[in-house]
Motif scaffolding. Structure first.
Motif, mmCIF file in Angstrom:
data_model
loop_
_atom_site.group_PDB
_atom_site.id
_atom_site.type_symbol
_atom_site.label_atom_id
_atom_site.label_comp_id
_atom_site.label_asym_id
_atom_site.label_seq_id
_atom_site.Cartn_x
_atom_site.Cartn_y
_atom_site.Cartn_z
ATOM 1 N N PRO A 67 -23.210 4.692 -15.640
ATOM 2 C CA PRO A 67 -21.836 5.133 -15.896
ATOM 3 C C PRO A 67 -20.853 4.474 -14.924
ATOM 4 O O PRO A 67 -21.209 4.100 -13.803
ATOM 5 N N THR A 68 -19.631 4.356 -15.365
ATOM 6 C CA THR A 68 -18.592 3.676 -14.606
ATOM 7 C C THR A 68 -18.395 4.282 -13.219
ATOM 8 O O THR A 68 -18.180 3.548 -12.248
ATOM 9 N N ALA A 69 -18.486 5.584 -13.108
ATOM 10 C CA ALA A 69 -18.284 6.242 -11.805
ATOM 11 C C ALA A 69 -19.336 5.774 -10.797
ATOM 12 O O ALA A 69 -19.007 5.483 -9.642
ATOM 13 N N ILE A 73 -18.577 3.636 -7.370
ATOM 14 C CA ILE A 73 -19.015 4.120 -6.058
ATOM 15 C C ILE A 73 -19.865 3.061 -5.370
ATOM 16 O O ILE A 73 -19.692 2.781 -4.176
ATOM 17 N N PHE A 74 -20.764 2.443 -6.099
ATOM 18 C CA PHE A 74 -21.606 1.406 -5.515
ATOM 19 C C PHE A 74 -20.780 0.218 -5.041
ATOM 20 O O PHE A 74 -20.972 -0.282 -3.932
ATOM 21 N N GLU A 75 -19.868 -0.253 -5.884
ATOM 22 C CA GLU A 75 -19.034 -1.409 -5.511
ATOM 23 C C GLU A 75 -18.201 -1.080 -4.271
ATOM 24 O O GLU A 75 -18.049 -1.915 -3.376
ATOM 25 N N ALA A 76 -17.663 0.136 -4.208
ATOM 26 C CA ALA A 76 -16.883 0.547 -3.039
ATOM 27 C C ALA A 76 -17.769 0.600 -1.800
ATOM 28 O O ALA A 76 -17.357 0.175 -0.711
#
Length: 93
Positions: A67-69, A73-76
Motif C-alpha cells: 500500500p502507498t502508506a 513511510i519506507f521512502e521517508a
C-alpha cells in the motif's frame, strides 16, 4: 530457464551485484587518497549503499507492491536515515 533470465528481479539482482563491485573498486586503495577525496568517496559509497538498500527492500521484500502508506513511510525512512548519517559524518570530519 530463459523465462527466469528475462524477469525484472534478475536485472535488479545483476544491478545490485554490479553496484557492489563498483563500490568495492572505488574503496580499493582509499588509504592513498587525500582527506577531501576520502570525504567525497565516503559520501558516494554511502549513497550507493542506501540505493542498494532501497532496491532490496522495494523489490526483494516486495514493498513496491505494498500500500502507498507503507511505501511512503519506507521512502521517508531511507531519506531521513541517509541524511542523518551524511550530516553526522560531515560534521565529524
Amino acid at each position: 530457464m530463459l523465462t527466469f533470465l528475462n524477469t525484472p528481479i534478475t536485472y535488479i539482482w545483476l544491478l545490485l551485484a554490479t553496484l557492489t563491485a563498483v563500490s568495492w573498486g572505488l574503496a580499493d586503495g582509499v588509504v592513498q587518497e587525500s582527506p577531501s577525496q576520502m570525504q567525497w568517496l565516503t559520501g558516494a559509497l554511502m549513497f550507493l549503499a542506501f540505493f542498494k538498500v532501497r532496491l532490496v527492500i522495494m523489490h526483494f521484500m516486495e514493498v513496491a507492491t505494498a500500500p502507498t502508506a507503507l511505501r511512503t513511510i519506507f521512502e521517508a525512512w531511507v531519506a531521513v536515515v541517509f541524511s542523518a548519517i551524511i550530516i553526522v559524518y560531515l560534521d565529524c570530519v
